[in-house]
Write a protein that holds these residues in place. Structure first.
Motif, PDB file in Angstrom:
ATOM      1  N   GLU A   1       0.466   1.911   7.273  1.00 31.43           N
ATOM      2  CA  GLU A   1       1.621   1.725   6.383  1.00 31.43           C
ATOM      3  C   GLU A   1       2.504   2.964   6.375  1.00 31.43           C
ATOM      4  N   VAL A   2       3.777   2.767   6.702  1.00 31.09           N
ATOM      5  CA  VAL A   2       4.740   3.874   6.632  1.00 31.09           C
ATOM      6  C   VAL A   2       6.042   3.367   6.034  1.00 31.09           C
TER       7      VAL A   2
ATOM      8  N   ARG B   1       3.341   2.003  12.590  1.00 27.52           N
ATOM      9  CA  ARG B   1       3.345   0.646  12.034  1.00 27.52           C
ATOM     10  C   ARG B   1       2.720  -0.341  13.016  1.00 27.52           C
TER      11      ARG B   1
ATOM     12  N   THR C   1       2.229   4.428   1.268  1.00 25.24           N
ATOM     13  CA  THR C   1       2.407   4.722   2.692  1.00 25.24           C
ATOM     14  C   THR C   1       1.842   6.101   3.051  1.00 25.24           C
TER      15      THR C   1
ATOM     16  N   MET D   1       0.818  -1.201   0.000  1.00 21.97           N
ATOM     17  CA  MET D   1       0.000   0.000   0.000  1.00 21.97           C
ATOM     18  C   MET D   1       0.851   1.250   0.000  1.00 21.97           C
TER      19      MET D   1
END
Lengths: 256, 193
Positions: free
Chosen positions: A253-254, A248, A8, A6
């Motif tokens: 999402e990162v 996270r 982020t 995904m």
């Protein structure tokens, strides 16, 4: 699989610049010096910031020239994207900034005064580099857009203006809640979530960051695509790496 | 080494130039056919609107030159898209190096995709030293489909080509010049080819 790959959520430190130096306004007044912009920018890139925003609050022509030189130095030394905003009102202004190495420009008052500017910029340079910043606060329960760094109220409704901005070709919206800015009480998640569901371009949340939980909330409840903050980063109250690890942990999402 | 960044008025040439400088290279910016032909490596950047960029290319006569180049060529972002057959953006015919179409993301996702996403299924020396799922910075509304030239994929709305390769031509949808140390590694790999 969709969950695994995904896009982020972005963490964006914002540096207010006056005459080539970094300052941060608390509720848009009382300026505190927080260092040299190029040094700060490099540090933030190394610490894991996803992007940077430079807001030029210089009032003089000379101050703005200094900023242009700073943009060039940032582009030379920093390997993440950055946006420059403040006092941009023409195609020529934007051309100079992009040629100096800025990735995106952010316009605010000039777009309110002459909305066609958004079309002109996105036609000429592509919508990917046109960020429209909107400052708004609630008046009698309605989110009203303000001009000139929040000092002048307009009759524009936040959500209507945001929709128009998108239609005219903006690539992204940077929404600052004046009610939240400087309070460290969290982002304006209700308004953010509504913006995010009504619009189909990315929304950057700004104003109110005080704790790590505020970032978790603005991504989960506010559905923001990115979160911008200044003082919590400048004064080391929140480390970007710690912040991202916590995000996270919360299944956000990162890039780490 | 003689590196030329094609300067046709529709690219973020400065950022690409600075990124090469940070790696110890000194590329030159040019739109001259002779200079580009004589280069060891050619970088073809691009930002903005496809039909406008294509017009600029045609104006400088580079639309016919670029597909004939023999040295390694790296198209970045819109540069990559223009190397494809055609793009839905402004119904623009591309340079036809990569036999693939460029389409618009659906409205199920926010458009443009803006930010950091992963690249996976890496299949080229361009990615030496990188781990699968490395993060790259992307800003785009149109994507190249997965095809025989695909050497990296990204997922947004669907799996698409975030990098392409055919013979001496490479294309990357992301911005290596803005993608931190991992992006720099990709540029370094290209310049070392």
């Amino acid at each position: 699989m969709a969950d695994q790959y995904m896009l982020t959520k972005r963490i964006i430190p914002c540096l207010d610049i006056k005459n080539g130096r970094t300052v941060k306004g608390v509720n848009f007044v009382n300026l505190i010096d927080a260092g040299d912009p190029v040094v700060l920018a490099k540090q933030y890139a190394e610490k894991g910031a996803d992007e940077l925003v430079f807001l030029d609050i210089s009032a003089t022509l000379e101050g703005r020239k200094t900023t242009l030189e700073m943009v060039l130095r940032v582009a030379e030394q920093v390997n993440i994207p950055f946006t420059v905003g403040g006092g941009i009102s023409s195609i020529e202004d934007v051309d100079l900034l992009l040629k100096s190495g800025a990735d995106k420009v952010s316009i605010n008052s000039s777009a309110i005064k002459r909305p066609e500017l958004i079309n002109e910029l996105s036609d000429k340079f592509g919508s990917q580099c046109v960020v429209v910043a909107i400052d708004a606060k609630q008046i009698n329960g309605k989110w009203m857009v303000h001009l000139a760094g929040g000092s002048i109220p307009t009759t524009l409704d936040l959500f209507e203006w945001a929709k128009e901005v998108e239609t005219r070709g903006a690539g992204e919206i940077l929404f600052t809640s004046m009610d939240h800015d400087g309070t460290k009480d969290g982002f304006a998640n209700e308004a953010l979530s509504r913006l995010s569901s009504e619009l189909n371009i990315p929304i950057i949340a700004s104003g109110g960051a005080g704790t790590v939980q505020h970032f978790v909330d603005t991504f989960q409840k506010g559905k923001s695509d990115a979160a911008l903050a200044a003082s919590v980063f400048h004064f080391g109250e929140i480390e970007i790496k710690d912040l991202k690890e916590e995000l996270r942990t919360n299944n956000i999402e990162v890039r780490l | 080494m003689n590196i030329v960044i094609i300067d046709y008025g529709a690219g973020n040439t400065k950022s690409v130039q600075f990124a090469c400088n940070r790696l110890g290279y000194n590329p030159i910016l040019s739109n001259s056919e002779d200079v580009i032909k004589a280069a060891d490596k050619v970088i073809f950047p691009g930002v903005g609107q496809a039909s406008h960029a294509m017009e600029m290319l045609k104006k400088s006569g580079l639309d016919t030159l670029i597909p004939t180049l023999k040295q390694p060529v790296l198209g970045i972002c819109l540069g990559m898209q223009l190397l494809c057959n055609a793009t839905e953006e402004g119904d623009t015919l591309g340079l036809g190096v990569f036999d693939v179409k460029v389409k618009r993301f659906s409205n199920k996702v926010k458009v443009p995709q803006m930010g950091w996403n992963t690249i996976f299924d890496l299949e080229s020396d361009l990615f030496e030293g990188l781990k699968n799922d490395a993060y790259m910075y992307l800003v785009h509304s149109y994507y190249a489909e997965v095809c025989e030239h695909t050497i990296a994929q990204t997922n947004y709305d669907l799996n698409y080509s975030s990098a392409l390769k055919k013979e001496n031509f490479y294309g990357v949808q992301f911005h290596p010049e803005k993608s931190s140390t991992e992006g720099a590694q990709i540029l370094r790999n290209f310049l070392k080819l």
